[in-house]
Design an enzyme around this catalytic site. Structure first.
Site, PDB file in Angstrom:
ATOM      1  N   GLU A  11       7.019   8.745  -0.587  1.00 58.34           N
ATOM      2  CA  GLU A  11       7.603   7.764   0.329  1.00 58.34           C
ATOM      3  C   GLU A  11       7.358   8.154   1.780  1.00 58.34           C
ATOM      4  OE1 GLU A  11       9.714   4.591  -0.577  1.00 58.34           O
ATOM      5  OE2 GLU A  11       7.847   5.172  -1.545  1.00 58.34           O
ATOM      6  N   THR A  16       6.330  -1.905   6.088  1.00 59.50           N
ATOM      7  CA  THR A  16       7.585  -1.150   6.094  1.00 59.50           C
ATOM      8  C   THR A  16       7.787  -0.370   7.382  1.00 59.50           C
ATOM      9  OG1 THR A  16       7.488  -0.953   3.689  1.00 59.50           O
ATOM     10  CG2 THR A  16       8.918   0.584   4.857  1.00 59.50           C
TER      11      THR A  16
END
Length: 333
Positions: A154, A207
């Site tokens: 991530e 994101t």
């Protein structure tokens, strides 16, 4: 119903058991998409769904090191270079932790879900890869031990190693991240007949950019409102109180900013709520939106209404209906 507490799973505390042989020469693993934040729980709440998801095929090879031989479903957007791909980077961290850094692995990544959808696309891929290597190498330690390695993926994907996607993708179910330092993850109960309706508008909301527009300072009144909603949502999950879950799905901190990036967000919410949604919000950083519903038919009606509205705006979309997925990753071949 009791919650499952998974304390202190930071990478410095992981002690994996010795690998006791190999689970075969190849493995095929599916890992699920996830809905993070769950409206009011920015970076601390998330749950897994049954579809969509990503798949990894992993094979042992005679040549040391990791190769990525194939990626499908990404339109050429993801790197084959193992030093730059979230799956291989996370797997390499895992191999080093268990004393097998020179194991030879070939990875095929099959993207079965949209990239940049707000549904944890990178998390699903990373979790599938980690679950595959753990199973392939016969490591029978708790799957929660993989969480710090998944967070490495991530960090590479979006610049921040948050766990609200990878934790539910890995553990299944509805997950609370109580603390990041030390990492303290709690798997929460939830109503079994709660349906999730997801619609992904085919627009680009990266994101990293979605995180950058979030306010850095908030006033105390908004903070108190948010704390109350998070507590109410968690209480509703424990009490199996769907009405309380719905009342608590209010966000005064992040949604007002991120909603700007989603076409006609408030109209979509109005359509969903009028159709019987329990609550409505942004999935992760968007652009996907989701609604909870008491019945599968209601959830499907919601997706149809939202897609119809997006079509009128000349925006394509994908829709999914699912209960909360308690299984997490699984071997499919």
């Amino acid at each position: 119903m009791e919650q499952e507490i998974l304390h202190n799973t930071s990478s410095s505390q992981i002690k994996t058991s010795p690998l006791r042989g190999l689970g075969g020469d190849s493995i095929h693993v599916f890992a699920p998409a996830t809905v993070a934040n769950v409206v009011c729980g920015f970076d601390v709440l998330g749950f897994a769904v049954n579809e969509p998801g990503d798949e990894v095929i992993m094979r042992l090879t005679d040549k040391p090191g990791i190769t990525i031989s194939k990626i499908t479903g990404d339109d050429g957007r993801l790197p084959l270079d193992p030093a730059r791909n979230t799956v291989s980077v996370s797997v390499q961290h895992y191999l080093e932790s268990v004393g097998r850094p020179d194991v030879g692995l070939d990875i095929e990544l099959h993207k079965k879900m949209p990239i940049g959808s707000g549904l944890g696309s990178s998390s699903a891929s990373t979790v599938a890869g980690l679950f595959a290597v753990k199973t392939l190498l016969g490591d029978d330690t708790d799957v929660a031990k993989l969480l710090p390695f998944a967070m490495k993926g991530e960090e590479m994907a979006c610049g921040h190693g948050h766990a609200d996607n990878v934790a539910p993708a890995l553990l299944g179910g509805f997950v609370l991240i109580r603390s990041y330092e030390p990492l303290d993850v709690i798997r929460l109960p939830h109503p079994k007949d709660l349906y999730c309706a997801i619609v992904f508008p085919d627009v680009d909301v990266p994101t990293r950019e979605a995180r950058q527009i979030i306010r850095k300072q908030i006033n105390m009144k908004d903070a108190v409102t948010q704390w109350g909603n998070i507590a109410g949502l968690v209480s509703g999950l424990f009490m199996q109180d769907v009405d309380l879950i719905g009342r608590s799905m209010q966000d005064v901190l992040v949604e007002p900013v991120r909603s700007i990036l989603i076409p006609d967000f408030y109209k979509l919410r109005e359509l969903a709520m009028n159709a019987g949604a329990v609550g409505f919000g942004i999935s992760g950083s968007g652009p996907s939106v989701f609604a909870f519903a008491r019945h599968e038919d209601t959830a499907r009606q919601i997706t149809q209404l939202l897609q119809r509205h997006l079509t009128a705006l000349k925006i394509g979309s994908f829709a999914y209906v699912s209960t909360i997925n308690d299984a997490g990753p699984r071997v499919i071949g």
